[in-house]
Design a protein around this motif. Structure first.
Motif, short mmCIF file in Angstrom:
data_model
loop_
_atom_site.label_atom_id
_atom_site.label_comp_id
_atom_site.label_asym_id
_atom_site.label_seq_id
_atom_site.Cartn_x
_atom_site.Cartn_y
_atom_site.Cartn_z
N HIS A 161 20.77 61.31 34.42
CA HIS A 161 21.42 61.97 35.56
C HIS A 161 22.79 61.38 35.85
O HIS A 161 23.75 62.11 36.15
CB HIS A 161 20.53 61.86 36.80
CG HIS A 161 21.14 62.46 38.03
ND1 HIS A 161 21.15 63.82 38.24
CD2 HIS A 161 21.77 61.91 39.09
CE1 HIS A 161 21.75 64.08 39.39
NE2 HIS A 161 22.14 62.93 39.93
N SER A 162 22.91 60.06 35.75
CA SER A 162 24.19 59.43 36.09
C SER A 162 25.30 59.89 35.15
O SER A 162 26.41 60.21 35.59
CB SER A 162 24.06 57.91 36.05
OG SER A 162 23.19 57.47 37.07
N TRP A 187 18.42 57.38 44.35
CA TRP A 187 19.26 57.82 43.22
C TRP A 187 18.60 57.42 41.91
O TRP A 187 18.66 58.15 40.92
CB TRP A 187 20.65 57.20 43.34
CG TRP A 187 21.58 57.57 42.24
CD1 TRP A 187 21.84 56.86 41.11
CD2 TRP A 187 22.38 58.76 42.16
NE1 TRP A 187 22.75 57.51 40.32
CE2 TRP A 187 23.11 58.68 40.95
CE3 TRP A 187 22.57 59.85 43.00
CZ2 TRP A 187 24.00 59.68 40.55
CZ3 TRP A 187 23.46 60.84 42.60
CH2 TRP A 187 24.15 60.75 41.40
N TRP A 207 25.34 62.66 33.41
CA TRP A 207 25.59 64.07 33.72
C TRP A 207 26.51 64.18 34.93
O TRP A 207 27.44 65.00 34.94
CB TRP A 207 24.26 64.77 34.02
CG TRP A 207 24.45 66.14 34.61
CD1 TRP A 207 24.67 67.31 33.95
CD2 TRP A 207 24.47 66.47 36.02
NE1 TRP A 207 24.83 68.34 34.85
CE2 TRP A 207 24.71 67.86 36.12
CE3 TRP A 207 24.30 65.72 37.18
CZ2 TRP A 207 24.77 68.51 37.34
CZ3 TRP A 207 24.38 66.38 38.40
CH2 TRP A 207 24.61 67.75 38.48
N TYR A 208 26.27 63.36 35.95
CA TYR A 208 27.08 63.38 37.17
C TYR A 208 28.52 63.01 36.87
O TYR A 208 29.46 63.66 37.34
CB TYR A 208 26.45 62.41 38.17
CG TYR A 208 27.01 62.46 39.56
CD1 TYR A 208 26.65 63.47 40.43
CD2 TYR A 208 27.87 61.46 40.02
CE1 TYR A 208 27.14 63.50 41.73
CE2 TYR A 208 28.36 61.48 41.32
CZ TYR A 208 28.00 62.51 42.16
OH TYR A 208 28.49 62.54 43.45
N THR A 237 15.76 60.96 40.44
CA THR A 237 16.54 61.76 39.50
C THR A 237 16.02 61.53 38.09
O THR A 237 15.32 60.55 37.81
CB THR A 237 18.04 61.37 39.56
OG1 THR A 237 18.19 59.98 39.25
CG2 THR A 237 18.62 61.65 40.94
N LYS A 238 16.36 62.43 37.20
CA LYS A 238 15.87 62.38 35.83
C LYS A 238 16.71 61.43 34.98
O LYS A 238 17.87 61.15 35.30
CB LYS A 238 15.92 63.79 35.21
CG LYS A 238 15.02 64.78 35.92
CD LYS A 238 15.17 66.16 35.30
CE LYS A 238 14.29 67.18 36.02
NZ LYS A 238 14.45 68.54 35.48
N ARG A 270 30.13 65.86 34.94
CA ARG A 270 30.32 67.01 35.82
C ARG A 270 31.62 66.88 36.60
O ARG A 270 32.42 67.82 36.67
CB ARG A 270 29.14 67.11 36.79
CG ARG A 270 29.29 68.19 37.85
CD ARG A 270 28.14 68.14 38.83
NE ARG A 270 28.33 69.11 39.90
CZ ARG A 270 28.00 68.89 41.17
NH1 ARG A 270 27.48 67.75 41.54
NH2 ARG A 270 28.19 69.83 42.08
#
Length: 199
Positions: free
Chosen positions: A15-16, A7, A18-19, A11-12, A22
């Motif tokens: 990312h966290s 994780w 964004w997650y 990932t970029k 989302r």
């Protein structure tokens, strides 16, 4: 913490967050985000002790807490744990590496009736730690408890390698399905949901 998880490494940056956003948006849109948690709820008595292993931003643990269970959520990502605490007060949310899981060090000594590891968690642990993760979960599981986990079978971890890790961990496979709504397992399935118990 042990070796960085996939994780963290695969990932970029960003990312966290964004997650988190989302799933906040999906929840605001009324999407069903807790099918995995409903399955666990159907498998345990009311008031069960449940570990949400790799809890992410907390949606499953929050649902299980809301329907009357005692929930501990653990994730290696501090940002996801902060989102869990902000969005879902009630459960206990902890930062922790599943490959080094020792909740007793945090004063949590009672075993769990169920452990949920959803969202491809086993695919995102550090490479080579799958046995350690499963062994750690087994060490926190009540004698008649179960672990249920799901992951995409076309990622870094094959079903055969997962099964070998299960066998080495002191757990055994009780059931396997192709989806969280319990459709029959078949070798061409793109997803595997597996129920594990002590060997």
């Amino acid at each position: 913490m042990g070796r960085p998880t996939r994780w963290a490494t695969d990932t970029k940056p960003g990312h966290s967050q964004w997650y988190v956003e989302r799933f906040r948006q999906m929840a605001a849109d009324g999407e069903d985000l807790v099918g995995e948690a409903r399955l666990v709820d159907a498998m345990v008595p009311r008031g069960a002790r449940i570990l949400d292993a790799g809890c992410g931003p907390g949606r499953h643990g929050a649902y299980l807490h809301a329907v009357g269970h005692t929930v501990i959520g653990v994730d290696a990502d501090e940002e996801l744990i902060e989102a869990s605490k902000a969005d879902h007060p009630g459960p206990t949310w902890l930062v922790g590496d599943l490959s080094e899981l020792d909740l007793r060090a945090s004063g949590i000594t009672e075993p769990f009736d169920a452990i949920l590891m959803a969202g491809n968690v086993i695919v995102f642990v550090a490479p080579g730690t799958e046995v350690d993760v499963l062994r750690g979960l087994a060490g926190h599981l009540a004698p008649d408890g179960f672990v249920v986990t799901g992951f995409h079978t076309d990622r870094e971890l094959s079903v055969a390698d997962f099964d070998a890790a299960v066998a080495a961990s002191g757990l055994r496979i009780e059931h396997r399905f192709a989806t969280w709504d319990l459709r029959a397992w078949h070798e061409e399935a793109g997803f595997a949901v597996t129920v594990l118990r002590h060997a």
